[in-house]
Scaffold this active site. Structure first.
Site, PDB file in Angstrom:
ATOM      1  N   CYS A  75     -11.416   0.287 -14.294  1.00  0.00           N
ATOM      2  CA  CYS A  75     -11.983  -0.137 -13.553  1.00  0.00           C
ATOM      3  C   CYS A  75     -12.932   1.960 -13.561  1.00  0.00           C
ATOM      4  O   CYS A  75     -12.076   2.659 -14.237  1.00  0.00           O
ATOM      5  CB  CYS A  75     -11.324   1.034 -12.504  1.00  0.00           C
ATOM      6  SG  CYS A  75     -11.737   0.447 -10.905  1.00  0.00           S
ATOM      7  N   CYS A  81      -9.686   6.998  -7.308  1.00  0.00           N
ATOM      8  CA  CYS A  81      -9.434   6.029  -6.591  1.00  0.00           C
ATOM      9  C   CYS A  81      -7.750   6.535  -6.061  1.00  0.00           C
ATOM     10  O   CYS A  81      -7.024   7.017  -7.301  1.00  0.00           O
ATOM     11  CB  CYS A  81      -9.388   5.172  -6.641  1.00  0.00           C
ATOM     12  SG  CYS A  81      -8.760   3.610  -5.680  1.00  0.00           S
ATOM     13  N   CYS A  84      -4.655   3.331  -7.566  1.00  0.00           N
ATOM     14  CA  CYS A  84      -3.776   3.220  -9.540  1.00  0.00           C
ATOM     15  C   CYS A  84      -3.717   4.702  -9.622  1.00  0.00           C
ATOM     16  O   CYS A  84      -4.146   5.625  -8.875  1.00  0.00           O
ATOM     17  CB  CYS A  84      -4.956   2.557 -10.002  1.00  0.00           C
ATOM     18  SG  CYS A  84      -4.782   0.968 -10.055  1.00  0.00           S
ATOM     19  N   CYS A 162     -12.693  -3.846  -8.022  1.00  0.00           N
ATOM     20  CA  CYS A 162     -11.389  -3.131  -8.009  1.00  0.00           C
ATOM     21  C   CYS A 162     -10.484  -3.986  -9.501  1.00  0.00           C
ATOM     22  O   CYS A 162     -10.900  -5.360  -8.887  1.00  0.00           O
ATOM     23  CB  CYS A 162     -10.801  -3.396  -6.668  1.00  0.00           C
ATOM     24  SG  CYS A 162      -9.255  -2.414  -6.388  1.00  0.00           S
ATOM     25  N   GLN A 285       5.097 -10.311   0.824  1.00  0.00           N
ATOM     26  CA  GLN A 285       4.782  -9.271  -0.714  1.00  0.00           C
ATOM     27  C   GLN A 285       3.246  -9.622  -0.910  1.00  0.00           C
ATOM     28  O   GLN A 285       2.874 -10.725  -1.148  1.00  0.00           O
ATOM     29  CB  GLN A 285       5.671 -10.328  -1.848  1.00  0.00           C
ATOM     30  CG  GLN A 285       7.659  -9.731  -1.269  1.00  0.00           C
ATOM     31  CD  GLN A 285       7.970  -8.929  -1.193  1.00  0.00           C
ATOM     32  OE1 GLN A 285       7.020  -7.596  -1.868  1.00  0.00           O
ATOM     33  NE2 GLN A 285       8.911  -8.551  -1.239  1.00  0.00           N
ATOM     34  N   GLU A 335      15.847  -9.027  10.546  1.00  0.00           N
ATOM     35  CA  GLU A 335      14.477  -8.640  10.607  1.00  0.00           C
ATOM     36  C   GLU A 335      14.156  -7.571  12.284  1.00  0.00           C
ATOM     37  O   GLU A 335      13.485  -7.774  12.930  1.00  0.00           O
ATOM     38  CB  GLU A 335      13.456  -9.305   9.675  1.00  0.00           C
ATOM     39  CG  GLU A 335      12.090  -8.494  10.359  1.00  0.00           C
ATOM     40  CD  GLU A 335      11.280  -7.590   9.126  1.00  0.00           C
ATOM     41  OE1 GLU A 335      12.074  -7.174   8.579  1.00  0.00           O
ATOM     42  OE2 GLU A 335      10.602  -6.976  10.475  1.00  0.00           O
ATOM     43  N   ASP A 384      16.749  -6.806   1.070  1.00  0.00           N
ATOM     44  CA  ASP A 384      15.611  -5.458   0.981  1.00  0.00           C
ATOM     45  C   ASP A 384      15.018  -4.602   1.730  1.00  0.00           C
ATOM     46  O   ASP A 384      13.577  -4.578   2.736  1.00  0.00           O
ATOM     47  CB  ASP A 384      15.251  -6.926   0.507  1.00  0.00           C
ATOM     48  CG  ASP A 384      13.143  -6.808   0.086  1.00  0.00           C
ATOM     49  OD1 ASP A 384      13.019  -5.812  -0.449  1.00  0.00           O
ATOM     50  OD2 ASP A 384      13.141  -7.693  -0.139  1.00  0.00           O
ATOM     51  N   CYS A 411      12.662  -1.491  -3.336  1.00  0.00           N
ATOM     52  CA  CYS A 411      11.097  -1.097  -3.647  1.00  0.00           C
ATOM     53  C   CYS A 411      10.338   0.446  -4.085  1.00  0.00           C
ATOM     54  O   CYS A 411       9.974   1.368  -4.382  1.00  0.00           O
ATOM     55  CB  CYS A 411      10.201  -1.693  -3.136  1.00  0.00           C
ATOM     56  SG  CYS A 411      10.069  -0.939  -1.285  1.00  0.00           S
TER      57      CYS A 411
HETATM   58  N1  SAH Z   1      12.499  -9.438   2.454  1.00  0.00           N
HETATM   59  C1  SAH Z   1      11.311  -9.722   3.010  1.00  0.00           C
HETATM   60  C2  SAH Z   1      10.552  -8.685   3.908  1.00  0.00           C
HETATM   61  C3  SAH Z   1      10.772  -7.123   2.942  1.00  0.00           C
HETATM   62  S1  SAH Z   1      10.165  -5.300   3.686  1.00  0.00           S
HETATM   63  C4  SAH Z   1      10.370  -9.690   1.586  1.00  0.00           C
HETATM   64  O1  SAH Z   1      10.473 -10.140   0.492  1.00  0.00           O
HETATM   65  O2  SAH Z   1       8.654 -10.324   2.255  1.00  0.00           O
HETATM   66  C5  SAH Z   1      11.314  -4.953   4.717  1.00  0.00           C
HETATM   67  C6  SAH Z   1      11.290  -5.599   6.123  1.00  0.00           C
HETATM   68  O3  SAH Z   1      12.275  -4.502   6.798  1.00  0.00           O
HETATM   69  C7  SAH Z   1      10.363  -5.393   6.670  1.00  0.00           C
HETATM   70  O4  SAH Z   1       9.645  -6.389   7.005  1.00  0.00           O
HETATM   71  C8  SAH Z   1      10.548  -4.569   8.124  1.00  0.00           C
HETATM   72  O5  SAH Z   1       9.798  -4.930   9.017  1.00  0.00           O
HETATM   73  C9  SAH Z   1      11.832  -4.501   8.106  1.00  0.00           C
HETATM   74  N2  SAH Z   1      12.535  -3.518   9.057  1.00  0.00           N
HETATM   75  C10 SAH Z   1      12.996  -2.396   8.625  1.00  0.00           C
HETATM   76  N3  SAH Z   1      13.666  -1.415   9.285  1.00  0.00           N
HETATM   77  C11 SAH Z   1      14.436  -2.741   9.017  1.00  0.00           C
HETATM   78  C12 SAH Z   1      16.037  -2.256   9.136  1.00  0.00           C
HETATM   79  N4  SAH Z   1      16.823  -1.065  10.114  1.00  0.00           N
HETATM   80  N5  SAH Z   1      16.364  -3.531  10.118  1.00  0.00           N
HETATM   81  C13 SAH Z   1      16.014  -4.474  10.000  1.00  0.00           C
HETATM   82  N6  SAH Z   1      14.403  -4.838   9.092  1.00  0.00           N
HETATM   83  C14 SAH Z   1      13.922  -3.680   8.959  1.00  0.00           C
END
Ligand code: SAH
Length: 455
Positions: A75, A81, A84, A162, A285, A335, A384, A411
């Site tokens: 790029c 930028c 990245c 990009c 994602q 969630e 997650d 992450c």
């Molecule tokens: N497992 C999903 C999302 C992961 S991202 C996937 O792979 O697509 C993390 C998620 O946690 C987001 O959607 C966010 O809105 C949610 N989140 C953030 N804090 C939270 C909490 N205290 N309890 C439940 N969910 C939460």
């Protein structure tokens, strides 16, 4: 006698390591120097721009001899930028950097030794992988600029090419720019909070080729919107055109309200055999190919036989939940975002999966409450969480409930390491292995999937 280290003085330094943000690390005697944009193997001339007691920061004045690990960035604006950070590193070196970053976090932050961290799983073609772009739009001396922000700044680095976004976006950006120019639509100014158009968001279904175009505006109406719709409809795949209304003075890109201009309010994409509805506001994602790699790992670590009760904490639109539901007796998802849970329920229906149940709320409140009041006890829990990691109340509940298996998808390796330390040292779990997955090539971010078993 040792020479004092002085600010603004120039030094020749060999870069011997990389810091957590991908910056080069070198030494002047015992003194450590962090050098952004330099990589292991470079010999550089730096000017010291910040000097502390034992470390400082250097700015590259010239590369005296380049590292063999360097490559030309694909790029043209890579250095400016903020999107990245490490495009100038060969891809295998990026992957090795990420593996080491994860190992270092687990050892230093988690205080855990001899953990099996596998090599980071990379992409065959690590370009144009993103399925979502959010371009800020600003006006600079009468010309409309679209691109991404420079690092730690709100100055736009204009670019429509990009190397990590979908190339189809270029045509859409041009149509939007022409429409705004020809119809004299005002552009948002962050300082005065005046002007209408703030961002252009584009989401793409990798497997379905469905495209969502969403213009974020500081107002309720876009005049001559029909002209924009007519042009965008000519682009192959555009099946959803929306306005999002963000009237607040904030850095948050999207507001809570959207208006449909054309087509459907969502697009559909597939992960493996499953289909998912993707709305403008819910999390999905951003790297569809690597998401499949990550979820397959999570499923493998869960070792389901069809008999298990499973919790999917932080479930978003239910992606991991539905993957698990194909192999488990019952899956519960939780969630915090209500729209995401609406999508999750729709996605369960769309895929004909009936052994899932979703709850809106905080994982650290819903899971303990249902455990104590209704006796819902999981055999396996998948977590997650967002970058800040799991809430301590959730970790304490895991300790009490003592599921046989925990799969931790993360992450952020730093908060992952902190939470793993609790699970291993306080809650009686053993780590099987840690699998880093490269969801974000050319950036310093890395995703991990970890298997844990109750002792
Ligand atoms: N497992 C999903 C999302 C992961 S991202 C996937 O792979 O697509 C993390 C998620 O946690 C987001 O959607 C966010 O809105 C949610 N989140 C953030 N804090 C939270 C909490 N205290 N309890 C439940 N969910 C939460």
């Amino acid at each position: 006698m040792e020479q004092p280290i002085l600010k603004n003085k120039h030094y020749e330094i060999e870069i011997i390591d990389l810091g957590a943000q991908g910056e080069g690390v070198g030494k002047i005697g015992e003194f450590t120097v962090f050098v952004p944009e330099a990589i292991t193997g470079d010999v550089v001339e730096v000017r010291l721009i910040k000097v502390k007691k034992s470390y400082g920061y250097g700015k590259v004045m010239q590369i005296i001899s380049p590292s063999p690990f360097r490559q030309d960035s694909k790029c043209a604006v890579a250095a400016k930028c903020g999107g990245c950070q490490i495009q100038h590193m060969k891809y295998q070196v990026q992957l090795d950097f990420k593996t080491k970053k994860v190992k270092d976090c687990i050892e230093r932050i988690g205080g855990l030794k001899d953990i099996k961290v596998k090599d980071t799983l990379g992409m065959e073609v690590p370009y144009h992988y993103r399925n979502k772009a959010q371009y800020p739009i600003r006006k600079e001396e009468d010309s409309i600029q679209m691109g991404f922000f420079a690092q730690k700044s709100h100055r736009i680095v204009p670019s429509n090419k990009c190397s990590i976004q979908d190339p189809k976006n270029e045509q859409i950006m041009q149509i939007v720019t022409d429409f705004l120019n020809e119809n004299h639509i005002t552009i948002y100014n962050e300082e005065t909070h005046k002007g209408l158009v703030r961002h252009l968001m584009i989401k793409t279904g990798y497997h379905t080729n469905e495209i969502m175009v969403c213009l974020v505006i500081n107002g309720h109406k876009l005049s001559k919107a029909d002209l924009l719709v007519a042009e965008l409809r000519k682009v192959d795949g555009v099946s959803s055109i929306l306005l999002n209304h963000q009237l607040a003075k904030t850095n948050v890109i999207l507001g809570g309200e959207t208006t449909l201009l054309y087509g459907k309010e969502y697009i559909i994409d597939k992960i493996g055999d499953l289909s998912f509805k993707i709305s403008p506001l819910s999390f999905f994602q951003v790297n569809p190919l690597q998401t499949e790699v990550l979820y397959k790992k999570a499923l493998e670590y869960a070792e389901l036989t069809g008999e298990e009760i499973v919790w999917d904490a932080y479930c978003g639109i239910g992606t991991i939940s539905l993957f698990l539901a194909q192999k488990a007796k019952k899956v519960y998802g939780v969630e915090i975002v209500p729209q995401a849970i609406e999508n999750a329920k729709e996605n369960a229906k769309l895929n004909g999966l009936t052994n899932v149940e979703f709850f809106t709320g905080k994982a650290e409140e819903i899971i303990p409450t249902l455990y104590k009041e209704e006796g819902i006890k999981a055999d396996t829990i998948v977590v997650d969480p967002p970058r800040k990691g799991c809430d301590i109340y959730l970790l304490e509940t895991l300790k009490d409930m003592a599921p046989q298996k925990i799969v931790y998808v993360s992450c952020d390796p730093a908060t992952l390491a902190r939470d793993l330390a609790y699970l291993v040292k306080e809650a009686g779990y053993t780590i099987g292995e840690v699998q880093p997955v490269d969801m974000f090539p050319h950036t310093t971010h890395v995703e991990c999937c970890v298997s844990l078993k109750k002792n």
